[in-house]
Design a protein around this motif. Structure first.
Motif, PDB file in Angstrom:
ATOM      1  N   UNK A  67      19.055  -2.499  46.051  1.00 25.02           N
ATOM      2  CA  UNK A  67      17.998  -0.624  46.986  1.00 25.02           C
ATOM      3  C   UNK A  67      18.124   0.363  45.810  1.00 25.02           C
ATOM      4  N   UNK A  68      19.490   0.353  44.738  1.00 28.54           N
ATOM      5  CA  UNK A  68      18.517   1.269  44.014  1.00 28.54           C
ATOM      6  C   UNK A  68      17.464   1.027  42.569  1.00 28.54           C
ATOM      7  N   UNK A  69      17.647  -0.199  42.778  1.00 32.77           N
ATOM      8  CA  UNK A  69      16.319  -0.789  41.550  1.00 32.77           C
ATOM      9  C   UNK A  69      15.436  -0.348  42.615  1.00 32.77           C
ATOM     10  N   UNK A  70      15.129  -0.524  43.666  1.00 30.78           N
ATOM     11  CA  UNK A  70      13.698  -0.615  44.433  1.00 30.78           C
ATOM     12  C   UNK A  70      13.210   0.944  44.928  1.00 30.78           C
ATOM     13  N   UNK A  71      14.213   1.502  45.006  1.00 29.32           N
ATOM     14  CA  UNK A  71      14.059   2.822  44.929  1.00 29.32           C
ATOM     15  C   UNK A  71      13.325   3.487  43.529  1.00 29.32           C
ATOM     16  N   UNK A  72      13.965   2.984  42.326  1.00 27.07           N
ATOM     17  CA  UNK A  72      13.871   3.430  41.194  1.00 27.07           C
ATOM     18  C   UNK A  72      12.302   2.860  41.184  1.00 27.07           C
ATOM     19  N   UNK A  73      11.670   2.316  41.412  1.00 29.25           N
ATOM     20  CA  UNK A  73      10.983   0.917  41.100  1.00 29.25           C
ATOM     21  C   UNK A  73       9.188   2.047  41.862  1.00 29.25           C
ATOM     22  N   UNK A  74       9.891   2.347  42.929  1.00 25.32           N
ATOM     23  CA  UNK A  74       8.659   2.829  43.566  1.00 25.32           C
ATOM     24  C   UNK A  74       9.149   4.785  43.261  1.00 25.32           C
ATOM     25  N   UNK A  75       9.191   5.004  42.803  1.00 30.04           N
ATOM     26  CA  UNK A  75       9.399   6.171  42.663  1.00 30.04           C
ATOM     27  C   UNK A  75      10.446   7.214  43.600  1.00 30.04           C
ATOM     28  N   UNK A  76      11.415   6.761  44.676  1.00 30.90           N
ATOM     29  CA  UNK A  76      11.145   7.675  45.484  1.00 30.90           C
ATOM     30  C   UNK A  76      13.418   7.358  45.698  1.00 30.90           C
ATOM     31  N   UNK A  77      14.436   6.852  43.968  1.00 30.37           N
ATOM     32  CA  UNK A  77      15.240   6.882  43.544  1.00 30.37           C
ATOM     33  C   UNK A  77      16.719   8.967  44.043  1.00 30.37           C
ATOM     34  N   UNK A  78      15.651   9.699  44.478  1.00 27.94           N
ATOM     35  CA  UNK A  78      15.863  10.865  44.850  1.00 27.94           C
ATOM     36  C   UNK A  78      16.071  10.880  46.986  1.00 27.94           C
ATOM     37  N   UNK A  79      15.862   9.451  46.769  1.00 28.96           N
ATOM     38  CA  UNK A  79      16.069   8.397  48.525  1.00 28.96           C
ATOM     39  C   UNK A  79      16.986   8.192  48.605  1.00 28.96           C
ATOM     40  N   UNK A  80      17.948   8.147  47.902  1.00 33.89           N
ATOM     41  CA  UNK A  80      19.375   7.083  48.283  1.00 33.89           C
ATOM     42  C   UNK A  80      20.353   7.509  49.004  1.00 33.89           C
ATOM     43  N   UNK A  81      20.532   8.964  48.797  1.00 40.18           N
ATOM     44  CA  UNK A  81      20.884   8.863  50.205  1.00 40.18           C
ATOM     45  C   UNK A  81      20.811   9.025  51.428  1.00 40.18           C
ATOM     46  N   UNK A  82      20.084   9.451  51.337  1.00 40.37           N
ATOM     47  CA  UNK A  82      19.330   9.745  53.189  1.00 40.37           C
ATOM     48  C   UNK A  82      19.346   8.048  53.081  1.00 40.37           C
ATOM     49  N   UNK A  83      18.842   7.172  52.351  1.00 43.22           N
ATOM     50  CA  UNK A  83      19.072   5.290  53.018  1.00 43.22           C
ATOM     51  C   UNK A  83      20.015   5.004  53.529  1.00 43.22           C
ATOM     52  N   UNK A  84      20.662   4.947  52.232  1.00 41.22           N
ATOM     53  CA  UNK A  84      22.560   4.791  52.424  1.00 41.22           C
ATOM     54  C   UNK A  84      23.348   5.893  54.537  1.00 41.22           C
ATOM     55  N   UNK A 101      14.569  -5.225  56.382  1.00 37.91           N
ATOM     56  CA  UNK A 101      13.565  -5.060  57.188  1.00 37.91           C
ATOM     57  C   UNK A 101      13.683  -3.569  56.879  1.00 37.91           C
ATOM     58  N   UNK A 102      14.353  -2.460  56.784  1.00 33.12           N
ATOM     59  CA  UNK A 102      13.842  -1.305  57.239  1.00 33.12           C
ATOM     60  C   UNK A 102      13.706  -1.312  55.815  1.00 33.12           C
ATOM     61  N   UNK A 103      14.260  -1.247  54.346  1.00 32.42           N
ATOM     62  CA  UNK A 103      14.139  -1.118  54.039  1.00 32.42           C
ATOM     63  C   UNK A 103      12.903  -1.300  52.853  1.00 32.42           C
ATOM     64  N   UNK A 104      12.155  -2.370  53.073  1.00 32.40           N
ATOM     65  CA  UNK A 104      11.034  -2.319  52.906  1.00 32.40           C
ATOM     66  C   UNK A 104       9.935  -1.993  54.081  1.00 32.40           C
ATOM     67  N   UNK A 105      10.293  -1.769  54.887  1.00 30.82           N
ATOM     68  CA  UNK A 105       9.207  -0.816  55.519  1.00 30.82           C
ATOM     69  C   UNK A 105       9.391   0.816  55.698  1.00 30.82           C
ATOM     70  N   UNK A 106      10.671   1.121  55.389  1.00 29.41           N
ATOM     71  CA  UNK A 106      10.156   2.417  54.187  1.00 29.41           C
ATOM     72  C   UNK A 106       9.734   2.441  52.626  1.00 29.41           C
ATOM     73  N   UNK A 107      10.212   1.643  52.293  1.00 31.28           N
ATOM     74  CA  UNK A 107       8.891   1.819  50.967  1.00 31.28           C
ATOM     75  C   UNK A 107       7.769   1.410  50.925  1.00 31.28           C
ATOM     76  N   UNK A 108       7.030   0.742  52.180  1.00 30.68           N
ATOM     77  CA  UNK A 108       5.991   1.252  52.194  1.00 30.68           C
ATOM     78  C   UNK A 108       5.558   2.092  52.714  1.00 30.68           C
ATOM     79  N   UNK A 109       6.262   2.894  53.681  1.00 26.79           N
ATOM     80  CA  UNK A 109       5.539   3.863  54.725  1.00 26.79           C
ATOM     81  C   UNK A 109       5.303   4.894  53.286  1.00 26.79           C
TER      82      UNK A 109
END
Length: 238
Positions: A67-84, A101-109
């Protein structure tokens, strides 16, 4: 009709998984196991691995590192706490797992807003039916869960779907294996049966409990000739 379906599935799975010389290995996934004596009698003891087992525990969701790697790749590393807070909390064989599913939908939003993506994918009819059926009896327990507490139960990994409505204890297995609770193993002394500490895994899942009980109360009150608003006014008015 039900027996016809069972007969068909027994023949279908028997031909596909046992007598198929072109197949090396197969995987059947689902929430609860089927009654093996009814459906798998023609197979040679397939292995069953629930989310409480350590085998394959990282194969059905995203780990923290992924998850941390995906958020970093999508430029949303600062959202890790909220995603957790929203999508974390599951434990598969002791490994922390995120809802894929939720992680992919969030990254796609496009707006990066936290939403209950997974809960919007189905009507949750069976879970809602069972929660409403046991609501009065289990209300104190669910109040503890909604307040962030936990309860300790012995979880039956072998409960079958056809036992859900007749076995109250099966409710906890359904809620666990369908993703509405997480389980942390409680170790006992040697020779004693292990139990699990059950709790609501994250904010996304917590919403289904709050919505279910709000709907249940509204239906019960209005069914008796009143309204939820009248009851609240009466309570506030003394």
């Amino acid at each position: 009709f039900a027996q016809t379906i069972i007969d068909f599935m027994r023949n279908f799975l028997g031909a596909a998984l046992k007598s198929n010389s072109h197949l090396y290995k197969a995987v059947i996934t689902g929430i609860l196991r089927v009654a093996k004596e009814n459906l798998f009698s023609g197979l040679n003891n397939p292995g069953v691995y629930t989310l409480l087992r350590p085998e394959l525990h990282t194969c059905f969701g995203f780990t923290e590192a992924e998850v941390a790697a995906l958020l970093e790749r999508c430029g949303r590393a600062n959202k890790l706490k909220d995603v957790r807070t929203w999508y974390n909390g599951y434990l598969f064989g002791g490994e922390v797992i995120y809802n894929p599913w939720s992680i992919l939908c969030f990254l796609d939003s496009s707006d990066a807003e936290m939403r209950p993506y997974w809960l919007q994918t189905s009507s949750n009819d069976l879970v809602r039916e069972l929660l409403e059926r046991y609501a009065l009896k289990l209300q104190p327990v669910f109040e503890v869960l909604l307040e962030g507490g936990s309860l300790e139960r012995v979880v039956d990994e072998n409960v079958a779907l056809n036992e859900i409505r007749s076995n109250e204890d099966a409710l906890w297995s359904l809620l666990l294996f369908s993703g509405y609770l997480k389980a942390e193993k409680v170790f006992r002394g040697e020779g004693e049966q292990s139990s699990h500490r059950l709790s609501i895994p994250n904010l996304e899942v917590r919403q289904v409990y709050a919505t279910t009980f709000r709907t249940w109360m509204k239906a019960r009150v209005e069914g008796s000739g009143g309204s939820l608003e009248d009851m609240i006014d009466a309570l506030l008015g003394g």
